[in-house]
Design an enzyme around this catalytic site. Sequence first.
Site, PDB file in Angstrom:
ATOM      1  CG  ASP A  42       3.131  18.557   9.825  1.00  0.00           C
ATOM      2  OD1 ASP A  42       1.977  18.137  10.101  1.00  0.00           O
ATOM      3  OD2 ASP A  42       4.163  18.099  10.329  1.00  0.00           O
TER       4      ASP A  42
ATOM      5  CG  HIS B  21       3.895  14.766   9.938  1.00  0.00           C
ATOM      6  ND1 HIS B  21       4.350  15.529  10.989  1.00  0.00           N
ATOM      7  CD2 HIS B  21       3.994  13.473  10.332  1.00  0.00           C
ATOM      8  CE1 HIS B  21       4.714  14.726  11.979  1.00  0.00           C
ATOM      9  NE2 HIS B  21       4.502  13.481  11.605  1.00  0.00           N
TER      10      HIS B  21
ATOM     11  CB  CYS C 206       7.030  11.228  13.433  1.00  0.00           C
ATOM     12  SG  CYS C 206       5.256  11.014  13.589  1.00  0.00           S
TER      13      CYS C 206
END
Length: 297
Positions: free
Chosen positions: A233, A265, A176
């Site tokens: 994502d 994601h 991330c």
Amino acid sequence: MQHDETAHRSDAPEGHEGLLTPPFSRRGFVMTSLMTGLTLATTSVEAQVVTTDSVGIEAGEVAIPTVDGPMPGYRAVPEGSGPFPVVLVIEEIFGVHAYIKDICRRLAKAGYCAVAPELYARQGDLASMTDAQTIIREVISKTPDAQWIADLDATAAWATSAAKGDPERLSAMGWCRGGRAIWLYAAHRRDLKAAVAWYGQLGGERTSIQPRTAGDVVTEIQSPILALYGSADTGIPVASIEEARDKAKAAGKSVELVVYPDAPHGFHADYRPSYRKAAAEDGWARALAFLKANGAG
């Protein structure tokens, strides 16, 4: 505690200054120890949480020396004298919580000295924060890139001098926000053997303390990167990742891109609903093979 003096410094060896040019104010640490359990900034804890034991490894919280004092972190390393290849584990926005600690133990089981520094320890107490947007606004956006880059350099120095790490086999892996950090750190650190970016943002706002995006530095990376992303994502278009890969390759850089169909994601985060077991396990196997293939194993 806030200090007035401004720091222009690098904890990297000579020649590794890279992105450390912007000054940043030296700060005391808000967090002096790591949180226990999982982050509070998750709506639920999923049943598929992976838990790795400590059999055959040494694992626990550590204090990493920096110019501002000891920074809390987590280290896991195989039993024995070493030296072992080093992986710098770069956290999500949620801090070094149980998931990140478990990743360190997984890496130790694979033969690595894995160290996860709490890179946001100066900016806020992530152990008490319950909302992702608040974390982004109050902590992430206020953390200078030069600060965490210097802290990663300090972590690498500590791992190789005091934690059984091999300075000739240094790599990094991030998730991330940590995935964004991978691109920036690979552009900064010339002795990095390999790096793995899990769904790191390539764009974003540029500010005085975060002056460049990951996309800005793709032609400057010093080490091979394995980029692991999901086609579902919603915050990172596949086209932007492919563009970054192509720009890097045109500049003679090595980027291996894997895009998992229908993966959102956070597909590696086993404690969250975004987890996708098949993609997470395949990405993990690819990551370990990538480190080994590039001399970091």
